[in-house]
Write a protein that holds these residues in place. Structure first.
Motif, PDB file in Angstrom:
ATOM      1  N   MET A 100       0.774  -1.248  -0.007  1.00 22.35           N
ATOM      2  CA  MET A 100       0.144  -0.207   0.040  1.00 22.35           C
ATOM      3  C   MET A 100       0.968   1.179   0.022  1.00 22.35           C
ATOM      4  SD  MET A 100      -3.002  -1.165   2.458  1.00 22.35           S
ATOM      5  CE  MET A 100      -2.047  -1.151   4.030  1.00 22.35           C
ATOM      6  N   PHE A 101       0.479   2.223  -0.668  1.00 21.98           N
ATOM      7  CA  PHE A 101       1.266   3.611  -0.871  1.00 21.98           C
ATOM      8  C   PHE A 101       0.261   4.683  -0.707  1.00 21.98           C
ATOM      9  CE2 PHE A 101       3.943   0.639  -3.311  1.00 21.98           C
ATOM     10  CZ  PHE A 101       5.211   1.089  -3.191  1.00 21.98           C
ATOM     11  N   GLY A 102       0.743   5.560  -0.223  1.00 20.39           N
ATOM     12  CA  GLY A 102       0.086   7.029   0.207  1.00 20.39           C
ATOM     13  C   GLY A 102       0.590   7.884  -0.589  1.00 20.39           C
ATOM     14  N   TYR A 103      -0.646   8.670  -1.040  1.00 23.39           N
ATOM     15  CA  TYR A 103      -0.138   9.974  -1.952  1.00 23.39           C
ATOM     16  C   TYR A 103      -0.683  11.189  -1.034  1.00 23.39           C
ATOM     17  CZ  TYR A 103       1.114  12.452  -6.224  1.00 23.39           C
ATOM     18  OH  TYR A 103       1.721  13.128  -7.166  1.00 23.39           O
ATOM     19  N   TYR A 104      -0.036  11.893  -0.436  1.00 24.94           N
ATOM     20  CA  TYR A 104      -0.425  12.885   0.340  1.00 24.94           C
ATOM     21  C   TYR A 104      -0.596  14.572  -0.153  1.00 24.94           C
ATOM     22  CZ  TYR A 104      -0.870   9.729   4.420  1.00 24.94           C
ATOM     23  OH  TYR A 104      -1.197   8.624   5.139  1.00 24.94           O
ATOM     24  N   PHE A 105      -1.441  15.054   0.288  1.00 29.92           N
ATOM     25  CA  PHE A 105      -1.703  16.545  -0.124  1.00 29.92           C
ATOM     26  C   PHE A 105      -1.887  17.500   1.209  1.00 29.92           C
ATOM     27  CE2 PHE A 105      -2.745  13.984  -3.814  1.00 29.92           C
ATOM     28  CZ  PHE A 105      -2.128  14.793  -5.003  1.00 29.92           C
ATOM     29  N   LYS A 162      -3.871  16.685   6.681  1.00 27.83           N
ATOM     30  CA  LYS A 162      -4.752  17.329   7.706  1.00 27.83           C
ATOM     31  C   LYS A 162      -5.989  16.453   8.319  1.00 27.83           C
ATOM     32  CE  LYS A 162      -2.921  21.521   7.195  1.00 27.83           C
ATOM     33  NZ  LYS A 162      -2.169  21.719   8.433  1.00 27.83           N
ATOM     34  N   GLY A 163      -6.120  15.129   7.606  1.00 27.45           N
ATOM     35  CA  GLY A 163      -7.092  14.254   8.151  1.00 27.45           C
ATOM     36  C   GLY A 163      -6.756  13.493   9.204  1.00 27.45           C
ATOM     37  N   THR A 164      -7.711  13.618  10.174  1.00 25.64           N
ATOM     38  CA  THR A 164      -7.452  13.239  11.691  1.00 25.64           C
ATOM     39  C   THR A 164      -6.959  11.643  11.668  1.00 25.64           C
ATOM     40  OG1 THR A 164      -9.734  12.634  12.197  1.00 25.64           O
ATOM     41  CG2 THR A 164      -8.751  14.829  12.888  1.00 25.64           C
ATOM     42  N   ASP A 187       3.053  17.497  10.369  1.00 31.08           N
ATOM     43  CA  ASP A 187       2.345  16.672   9.632  1.00 31.08           C
ATOM     44  C   ASP A 187       3.095  15.662   8.695  1.00 31.08           C
ATOM     45  OD1 ASP A 187       0.088  18.015  10.709  1.00 31.08           O
ATOM     46  OD2 ASP A 187       0.136  19.563   8.909  1.00 31.08           O
ATOM     47  N   VAL A 188       4.072  16.044   8.267  1.00 31.72           N
ATOM     48  CA  VAL A 188       4.853  15.385   7.423  1.00 31.72           C
ATOM     49  C   VAL A 188       5.841  14.217   8.224  1.00 31.72           C
ATOM     50  CG1 VAL A 188       7.242  15.315   5.838  1.00 31.72           C
ATOM     51  CG2 VAL A 188       5.419  17.197   5.692  1.00 31.72           C
ATOM     52  N   GLN A 189       5.929  14.432   9.335  1.00 36.47           N
ATOM     53  CA  GLN A 189       6.767  13.482  10.039  1.00 36.47           C
ATOM     54  C   GLN A 189       5.626  12.359  10.581  1.00 36.47           C
ATOM     55  OE1 GLN A 189       8.475  15.929  13.477  1.00 36.47           O
ATOM     56  NE2 GLN A 189      10.061  16.628  12.066  1.00 36.47           N
ATOM     57  N   ARG A 190       4.239  12.696  10.871  1.00 39.05           N
ATOM     58  CA  ARG A 190       3.454  11.922  11.354  1.00 39.05           C
ATOM     59  C   ARG A 190       3.411  10.883  10.371  1.00 39.05           C
ATOM     60  NH1 ARG A 190       0.280  15.405  12.812  1.00 39.05           N
ATOM     61  NH2 ARG A 190      -1.135  15.458  11.345  1.00 39.05           N
ATOM     62  N   VAL A 191       3.093  11.407   8.909  1.00 46.93           N
ATOM     63  CA  VAL A 191       2.798  10.631   7.945  1.00 46.93           C
ATOM     64  C   VAL A 191       4.093   9.465   7.734  1.00 46.93           C
ATOM     65  CG1 VAL A 191       2.688  10.582   5.316  1.00 46.93           C
ATOM     66  CG2 VAL A 191       1.292  12.230   6.662  1.00 46.93           C
ATOM     67  N   GLU A 192       5.101  10.010   7.941  1.00 47.04           N
ATOM     68  CA  GLU A 192       6.210   9.215   7.899  1.00 47.04           C
ATOM     69  C   GLU A 192       6.499   7.869   8.659  1.00 47.04           C
ATOM     70  OE1 GLU A 192       9.572  11.696   7.920  1.00 47.04           O
ATOM     71  OE2 GLU A 192       9.635  12.444   6.107  1.00 47.04           O
TER      72      GLU A 192
END
Length: 200
Positions: A100-105, A162-164, A187-192
């Motif tokens: 699974m891959f995530g594409y974040y905006f 920004k999604g919780t 936000d970037v660090q949390r996604v990582e």
């Protein structure tokens, strides 16, 4: 002629194995070479146009040749960055078959617009790749919704930082950030953290 139950079970198992793609199977598509090789092999197009020589040839000897795992690209607007990123994402969806891959905006509007107006038409521009969008196997149906696109055994999620819940609970094999200048570093660090369990 009589057929025993065990013979029927074996036959059913063989048929299911032939029809379905398991995560541990080798991908049925070729992702070898550079991203430029991949684009040419599958004749991927953007807005109905071939990549070379119109529009994107200036990328050929740069990012399209770079196969490092982590790449940062700072570019001007409307110069082909998103096209390169989509091609590389497709290549990785095949390379890491079953992942699974995530594409974040940075906001909630862009994931929907990008997935429906850019990513889906881009994949479907290739006859061979397009038939895998929304399918888990040769006969199996996957998901082809705006924010979740199944591509064979792999899945791409289009999300906002920004999604919780969009940064929680998904064990991702890879991440793409777009429009990073509008994202907070936290936000970037949390996604990582979504890739922290990956070993390769």
């Amino acid at each position: 002629m009589s057929i025993e139950a065990t013979d029927v079970d074996q036959l059913v198992t063989q048929l299911l194995s032939a029809l379905l793609i398991r995560v541990d199977d080798k991908p049925p598509l070729d992702c070898s070479g550079t991203t430029w090789d991949f684009v040419e092999r599958y004749d991927l197009r953007i807005d109905g146009q071939r990549f070379d020589p119109i529009g994107y040839s200036h990328w050929k000897d740069g990012p399209y040749e770079d196969m490092h795992r982590a790449i940062v690209a700072q570019t001007g607007a409307q110069c082909g960055k998103s096209v390169w990123v989509m091609a590389r994402l497709l290549q990785e969806l095949i390379r890491r078959w079953g992942s699974m891959f995530g594409y974040y905006f940075p906001d909630f509007f862009l994931p929907r617009a990008f997935s429906s107006q850019r990513f889906k038409p881009f994949v479907e521009s290739s006859e061979e790749l397009g038939k895998w969008l929304g399918r888990t196997g040769k006969m199996g149906d996957g998901t082809n919704q705006v924010l979740t696109r199944t591509f064979g055994a792999s899945t791409a999620f289009f999300l906002s930082v920004k999604g919780t819940t969009s940064t929680e609970g998904l064990p991702l094999a890879g991440i793409v950030y777009d429009e990073v200048r509008r994202m907070a570093s936290g936000d970037v660090q949390r996604v990582e953290e979504r890739t922290s369990a990956q070993t390769n």
